[in-house]
Design a protein around this motif. Structure first.
Motif, PDB file in Angstrom:
ATOM      1  N   ILE A  53       0.847  -1.207   0.000  1.00  0.00           N
ATOM      2  CA  ILE A  53       0.000   0.000   0.000  1.00  0.00           C
ATOM      3  C   ILE A  53       0.876   1.247   0.000  1.00  0.00           C
ATOM      4  CG2 ILE A  53      -1.537   1.372   1.466  1.00  0.00           C
ATOM      5  CD1 ILE A  53      -3.103  -1.088   2.060  1.00  0.00           C
ATOM      6  N   ALA A  54       1.945   1.231   0.821  1.00  0.00           N
ATOM      7  CA  ALA A  54       2.863   2.377   0.840  1.00  0.00           C
ATOM      8  C   ALA A  54       3.530   2.558  -0.519  1.00  0.00           C
ATOM      9  CB  ALA A  54       3.907   2.174   1.933  1.00  0.00           C
ATOM     10  N   LEU A  55       3.918   1.467  -1.144  1.00  0.00           N
ATOM     11  CA  LEU A  55       4.534   1.559  -2.469  1.00  0.00           C
ATOM     12  C   LEU A  55       3.539   2.072  -3.517  1.00  0.00           C
ATOM     13  CD1 LEU A  55       7.108   0.977  -4.110  1.00  0.00           C
ATOM     14  CD2 LEU A  55       6.187  -1.295  -4.550  1.00  0.00           C
ATOM     15  N   GLY A  56       2.275   1.655  -3.405  1.00  0.00           N
ATOM     16  CA  GLY A  56       1.252   2.147  -4.335  1.00  0.00           C
ATOM     17  C   GLY A  56       1.008   3.642  -4.176  1.00  0.00           C
ATOM     18  N   ILE A  57       0.966   4.130  -2.925  1.00  0.00           N
ATOM     19  CA  ILE A  57       0.785   5.567  -2.704  1.00  0.00           C
ATOM     20  C   ILE A  57       1.976   6.345  -3.259  1.00  0.00           C
ATOM     21  CG2 ILE A  57       0.642   7.327  -0.892  1.00  0.00           C
ATOM     22  CD1 ILE A  57      -0.994   5.318   0.736  1.00  0.00           C
ATOM     23  N   CYS A  58       3.171   5.810  -3.047  1.00  0.00           N
ATOM     24  CA  CYS A  58       4.368   6.465  -3.604  1.00  0.00           C
ATOM     25  C   CYS A  58       4.330   6.491  -5.127  1.00  0.00           C
ATOM     26  CB  CYS A  58       5.628   5.749  -3.128  1.00  0.00           C
ATOM     27  SG  CYS A  58       5.968   5.959  -1.378  1.00  0.00           S
ATOM     28  N   THR A  59       3.813   5.442  -5.738  1.00  0.00           N
ATOM     29  CA  THR A  59       3.728   5.395  -7.200  1.00  0.00           C
ATOM     30  C   THR A  59       2.768   6.463  -7.731  1.00  0.00           C
ATOM     31  OG1 THR A  59       4.172   3.023  -7.133  1.00  0.00           O
ATOM     32  CG2 THR A  59       3.214   3.893  -9.157  1.00  0.00           C
ATOM     33  N   VAL A  60       1.607   6.617  -7.079  1.00  0.00           N
ATOM     34  CA  VAL A  60       0.626   7.620  -7.524  1.00  0.00           C
ATOM     35  C   VAL A  60       1.186   9.027  -7.356  1.00  0.00           C
ATOM     36  CG1 VAL A  60      -1.655   8.572  -7.037  1.00  0.00           C
ATOM     37  CG2 VAL A  60      -1.346   6.117  -7.112  1.00  0.00           C
ATOM     38  N   VAL A  61       1.815   9.298  -6.209  1.00  0.00           N
ATOM     39  CA  VAL A  61       2.380  10.635  -5.969  1.00  0.00           C
ATOM     40  C   VAL A  61       3.508  10.921  -6.952  1.00  0.00           C
ATOM     41  CG1 VAL A  61       3.646  12.012  -4.282  1.00  0.00           C
ATOM     42  CG2 VAL A  61       1.667  10.694  -3.565  1.00  0.00           C
ATOM     43  N   ALA A  62       4.363   9.923  -7.222  1.00  0.00           N
ATOM     44  CA  ALA A  62       5.467  10.125  -8.162  1.00  0.00           C
ATOM     45  C   ALA A  62       4.952  10.378  -9.573  1.00  0.00           C
ATOM     46  CB  ALA A  62       6.386   8.913  -8.149  1.00  0.00           C
ATOM     47  N   ALA A  63       3.897   9.683  -9.984  1.00  0.00           N
ATOM     48  CA  ALA A  63       3.325   9.905 -11.324  1.00  0.00           C
ATOM     49  C   ALA A  63       2.735  11.311 -11.430  1.00  0.00           C
ATOM     50  CB  ALA A  63       2.258   8.853 -11.618  1.00  0.00           C
ATOM     51  N   ALA A  64       2.056  11.783 -10.384  1.00  0.00           N
ATOM     52  CA  ALA A  64       1.486  13.135 -10.419  1.00  0.00           C
ATOM     53  C   ALA A  64       2.583  14.196 -10.474  1.00  0.00           C
ATOM     54  CB  ALA A  64       0.597  13.346  -9.188  1.00  0.00           C
ATOM     55  N   VAL A  65       3.631  14.028  -9.690  1.00  0.00           N
ATOM     56  CA  VAL A  65       4.722  15.010  -9.696  1.00  0.00           C
ATOM     57  C   VAL A  65       5.442  14.997 -11.048  1.00  0.00           C
ATOM     58  CG1 VAL A  65       6.980  15.522  -8.654  1.00  0.00           C
ATOM     59  CG2 VAL A  65       5.032  14.974  -7.200  1.00  0.00           C
ATOM     60  N   LEU A  66       5.673  13.805 -11.601  1.00  0.00           N
ATOM     61  CA  LEU A  66       6.327  13.715 -12.906  1.00  0.00           C
ATOM     62  C   LEU A  66       5.483  14.356 -13.996  1.00  0.00           C
ATOM     63  CD1 LEU A  66       8.769  12.547 -14.455  1.00  0.00           C
ATOM     64  CD2 LEU A  66       7.426  10.471 -14.773  1.00  0.00           C
ATOM     65  N   TRP A  67       4.154  14.168 -13.958  1.00  0.00           N
ATOM     66  CA  TRP A  67       3.286  14.776 -14.963  1.00  0.00           C
ATOM     67  C   TRP A  67       3.331  16.296 -14.845  1.00  0.00           C
ATOM     68  CZ3 TRP A  67      -0.732  18.104 -15.469  1.00  0.00           C
ATOM     69  CH2 TRP A  67      -1.412  18.095 -16.687  1.00  0.00           C
ATOM     70  N   MET A  68       3.316  16.828 -13.612  1.00  0.00           N
ATOM     71  CA  MET A  68       3.349  18.293 -13.440  1.00  0.00           C
ATOM     72  C   MET A  68       4.673  18.890 -13.924  1.00  0.00           C
ATOM     73  SD  MET A  68       1.569  18.907  -9.758  1.00  0.00           S
ATOM     74  CE  MET A  68       0.211  17.900  -9.240  1.00  0.00           C
ATOM     75  N   VAL A  69       5.784  18.172 -13.651  1.00  0.00           N
ATOM     76  CA  VAL A  69       7.093  18.669 -14.109  1.00  0.00           C
ATOM     77  C   VAL A  69       7.159  18.659 -15.633  1.00  0.00           C
ATOM     78  CG1 VAL A  69       9.563  18.115 -14.145  1.00  0.00           C
ATOM     79  CG2 VAL A  69       8.309  18.078 -11.987  1.00  0.00           C
ATOM     80  N   MET A  70       6.687  17.576 -16.245  1.00  0.00           N
ATOM     81  CA  MET A  70       6.730  17.503 -17.711  1.00  0.00           C
ATOM     82  C   MET A  70       5.785  18.516 -18.346  1.00  0.00           C
ATOM     83  SD  MET A  70       7.025  13.402 -18.286  1.00  0.00           S
ATOM     84  CE  MET A  70       7.106  13.498 -20.069  1.00  0.00           C
ATOM     85  N   ASP A  71       4.651  18.789 -17.722  1.00  0.00           N
ATOM     86  CA  ASP A  71       3.723  19.784 -18.259  1.00  0.00           C
ATOM     87  C   ASP A  71       4.305  21.187 -18.119  1.00  0.00           C
ATOM     88  OD1 ASP A  71       1.261  20.610 -19.409  1.00  0.00           O
ATOM     89  OD2 ASP A  71       0.581  21.237 -17.407  1.00  0.00           O
TER      90      ASP A  71
END
Length: 194
Positions: free
Chosen positions: A97-115
């Protein structure tokens, strides 16, 4: 039978010599009582003056003072004989569960940086020009890779990851218990840090 000797004084009432363990003549010198040494004095070296014939001198054994110069590291050799599948399942569930939350947060941060860097607009413009024609504008990458859609895909992947990791860890605990029954388990050597 009758004892005809009469009343005799007991031996401890009539003895006036030194008690066992006392030095002979300690009371005559008037000094304090000194118990005998637990260890004999070291034998005198050859040529040293003042030694007696039997190797006994008047030297007093001195106690050792100070700590050891090299610390002793204690080690324990242990063996993991069994892994409880229920506890492995609980721990792997929480970790996944902790790894899944980290994956979602990392994907959101990566999308914002790329945008913010303009990657989606640049790559989307190139793809729409390459796939477009006179009747259609081509493939729109920015609408396809929007933040809500990326977060939804990432959440689905995280849920699947939680289920798979929990199941695989529990299955691994069962397999470890079976193999430990044959070979005895994993041996660990633990050392105390000093």
């Amino acid at each position: 039978m009758t004892d005809t000797r009469g009343q005799q004084p007991s031996s401890y009432e009539t003895y006036n010599g030194p008690l066992p363990g006392e030095r002979a003549g300690a009371q005559q010198q008037g000094g304090a009582y000194h118990p005998p040494q637990a260890y004999g004095a070291p034998a005198p070296a050859a040529g040293r003056q003042g030694g007696t014939a039997g190797g006994q001198t008047g030297a007093v054994r001195r106690p050792r003072t100070g700590a050891r110069t090299t610390p002793r590291t204690r080690k324990a050799r242990l063996r993991v004989a069994k892994a409880d599948p229920w506890s492995v399942m609980k721990v792997s569930f929480l970790l996944s569960i902790a790894l899944g939350i980290c994956t979602v947060v990392a994907a959101a941060v990566l999308w914002m940086v790329m945008d913010a860097m303009g990657v989606f607009s640049t790559v989307g413009g190139t793809i729409s020009e390459a796939t477009g024609s006179n009747e259609s504008n081509g493939f729109d990458l920015q609408s396809f890779l929007s933040l809500p859609r990326v977060l939804m895909f990432t959440s689905v992947i995280a849920v699947i990851d939680v289920v798979l990791m929990t199941a695989l860890a529990t299955l691994g605990a069962f397999i470890y218990n079976l193999s430990a029954g044959f070979v005895g388990g994993v041996e660990l050597t633990l050392a105390e840090d000093e």
